[in-house]
Write a protein that holds these residues in place. Structure first.
Motif, short mmCIF file in Angstrom:
data_model
loop_
_atom_site.label_atom_id
_atom_site.label_comp_id
_atom_site.label_asym_id
_atom_site.label_seq_id
_atom_site.Cartn_x
_atom_site.Cartn_y
_atom_site.Cartn_z
N ASP A 145 55.06 6.99 55.31
CA ASP A 145 56.46 6.98 55.71
C ASP A 145 57.34 7.39 54.53
OD1 ASP A 145 55.73 6.03 58.25
OD2 ASP A 145 55.77 3.95 57.54
N ASP A 146 58.53 7.88 54.81
CA ASP A 146 59.52 8.18 53.79
C ASP A 146 58.98 9.13 52.73
OD1 ASP A 146 61.94 8.12 52.53
OD2 ASP A 146 61.50 6.31 51.37
N CYS A 147 58.56 10.34 53.17
CA CYS A 147 58.03 11.34 52.24
C CYS A 147 58.87 12.61 52.35
CB CYS A 147 56.56 11.63 52.56
SG CYS A 147 55.78 12.85 51.47
N TYR A 148 59.94 12.65 51.59
CA TYR A 148 60.81 13.82 51.51
C TYR A 148 61.32 14.27 52.88
CZ TYR A 148 58.67 13.99 46.90
OH TYR A 148 58.22 13.67 45.64
N PRO A 184 50.46 16.46 52.11
CA PRO A 184 51.81 17.03 52.15
C PRO A 184 52.79 16.18 51.35
CG PRO A 184 50.80 17.16 54.30
CD PRO A 184 49.86 16.35 53.46
N GLY A 185 53.54 16.84 50.50
CA GLY A 185 54.47 16.11 49.65
C GLY A 185 53.79 15.32 48.55
N GLY A 186 52.47 15.33 48.52
CA GLY A 186 51.74 14.52 47.55
C GLY A 186 51.80 13.04 47.87
N CYS A 187 52.21 12.69 49.08
CA CYS A 187 52.42 11.28 49.44
C CYS A 187 51.17 10.71 50.11
CB CYS A 187 53.60 11.14 50.40
SG CYS A 187 55.16 11.82 49.76
N TYR A 188 50.67 9.62 49.56
CA TYR A 188 49.52 8.94 50.17
C TYR A 188 49.53 7.48 49.77
CZ TYR A 188 47.24 9.04 45.58
OH TYR A 188 46.95 8.86 44.25
N ASP A 189 48.76 6.69 50.48
CA ASP A 189 48.57 5.28 50.17
C ASP A 189 47.14 4.89 50.54
OD1 ASP A 189 48.64 5.14 52.94
OD2 ASP A 189 50.64 4.24 53.03
N GLY A 190 46.81 3.61 50.39
CA GLY A 190 45.47 3.15 50.70
C GLY A 190 45.09 3.39 52.15
N ARG A 191 46.05 3.28 53.03
CA ARG A 191 45.78 3.50 54.45
C ARG A 191 45.37 4.95 54.70
NH1 ARG A 191 49.97 4.50 58.95
NH2 ARG A 191 51.08 5.26 57.13
N ALA A 279 36.11 9.73 39.65
CA ALA A 279 37.32 9.76 40.45
C ALA A 279 38.43 9.00 39.76
CB ALA A 279 37.07 9.15 41.83
N ASP A 280 39.63 9.55 39.84
CA ASP A 280 40.82 8.85 39.40
C ASP A 280 41.52 8.39 40.68
OD1 ASP A 280 42.99 7.83 38.12
OD2 ASP A 280 43.92 9.74 37.70
N ALA A 281 40.93 7.40 41.34
CA ALA A 281 41.42 7.01 42.67
C ALA A 281 42.57 6.03 42.54
CB ALA A 281 40.28 6.38 43.45
N ARG A 282 43.65 6.38 43.19
CA ARG A 282 44.80 5.49 43.27
C ARG A 282 44.76 4.84 44.65
NH1 ARG A 282 47.98 6.90 38.81
NH2 ARG A 282 46.67 8.26 37.53
N THR A 283 44.45 3.58 44.70
CA THR A 283 44.16 2.97 45.99
C THR A 283 45.18 1.92 46.41
OG1 THR A 283 42.77 1.30 44.92
CG2 THR A 283 41.70 3.32 45.67
N THR A 284 46.29 1.87 45.72
CA THR A 284 47.30 0.88 46.10
C THR A 284 48.00 1.32 47.37
OG1 THR A 284 49.02 1.96 44.82
CG2 THR A 284 47.68 0.33 43.67
N ASP A 285 48.65 0.40 48.00
CA ASP A 285 49.37 0.71 49.25
C ASP A 285 50.83 1.05 48.99
OD1 ASP A 285 47.14 0.21 50.78
OD2 ASP A 285 47.53 -1.92 50.93
N SER A 286 51.18 1.24 47.75
CA SER A 286 52.58 1.57 47.47
C SER A 286 52.86 3.02 47.76
CB SER A 286 52.87 1.28 45.99
OG SER A 286 52.02 2.04 45.16
#
Length: 286
Positions: A145-148, A184-191, A279-286
């Motif tokens: 949500d809320d990605c540009y 898209p937008g580089g936006c991702y989270d754990g989900r 892997a440089d995995a960013r797995t937070t939900d932020s």
């Protein structure tokens, strides 16, 4: 008669090539080599992140060779067909021609909708050994949500959106799209990382923002890239004339200057291969 028989016996005894008197052995032949089918090499990917989440790659090793990967997002959202029909250019043939003229390998993150709109270009890029095609979703809708201001892909359709893009590439004639995905937008989270884990892709981000989106000053774009690049960098730029009109001009400054500094241009696959599966995995939900 005895003499003749004795001579024949002696000849038979001395001949190493006869199994019995008057009968020659078959000459020794080495066994025929077995026919082995050599499996094609698979593109390098990163190991899954914690809990099997999709791994995220941001940059290659900082030590060793001075390599840099230029990446270009070929953006087109699912609802922009009418704008393309009215004449808006979401492609950038001059940019691709400049990369070829400068002999710069690159990775093009393509949306499925872009491949549908420009199938001839998609096929040409995908079959040129200078380039590799990677996945930028089908719709270019956001995976958070809320990605540009982008529309959002529902969680239960995220995997399908990625697979639909690969289907569009195949239909356009892209032979071997890479197992790399850019949100898209580089936006991702754990989900989102969990939703895409079954696809087997490595998510590819970047550590240098080109700043070419909607930019009008090619020199400013070039300076931003040149100031940010380090060994192993992944640079994000765009391959859309309407949204990034200065990229091709900036490229003609970026490439010779980085080469003067000793950098070698590579595709993302080479950087991931050099990372050795980490892997440089960013797995937070932020």
């Amino acid at each position: 008669m005895i003499t003749l028989v004795r001579r024949v016996a002696i000849a038979c005894a001395l001949s190493a090539t006869l199994a019995s008197c008057g009968t020659a052995e078959e000459p020794h032949r080495p066994p025929a080599p077995s026919k082995r089918t050599v499996a094609p090499s698979q593109p390098p990917t990163l190991a899954p992140g914690p809990a099997g989440l999709t791994p995220v790659f941001e940059n290659g090793p900082r030590t060793g060779a001075k390599t840099v990967a230029l990446t270009f997002d070929a953006d087109m959202t699912a609802d922009q067909g009418a704008r393309a029909a009215a004449g808006e250019r979401f492609d950038n043939p001059r940019l691709i021609a400049a990369l070829r003229a400068l002999k710069v390998p690159a990775t093009v993150f393509m949306t499925g909708r872009w491949a549908e709109e420009y199938p001839v270009q998609a096929r040409a890029i995908g079959r040129d050994p200078l380039f590799e095609v990677a996945n930028h979703s089908y719709s270019h809708y956001a995976f958070t949500d809320d990605c540009y201001g982008l529309p959002t892909v529902p969680e239960d359709r995220m995997r399908r959106d990625v697979e639909q893009a690969y289907a569009a590439f195949r239909k356009a004639g892209v032979r071997e799209p890479m197992p790399y995905f850019r949100f898209p937008g580089g936006c991702y989270d754990g989900r989102a990382l969990k939703a895409l884990s079954a696809t087997g892709v490595t998510a590819v981000q970047w550590d240098v923002v080109g700043g070419d989106a909607f930019a009008t000053d090619a020199d400013a774009v070039a300076r931003q890239v040149l100031d940010g690049v380090r060994p192993g960098s992944v640079v994000v730029l765009h391959c859309t004339t309407s949204a990034a009109p200065t990229t091709e001009r900036a490229l003609r400054t970026i490439v010779p200057e980085l080469r003067r500094k000793g950098f070698r241009f590579v595709k993302v696959s080479e950087l991931i291969g050099a990372a050795g599966g980490r892997a440089d995995a960013r797995t937070t939900d932020s």
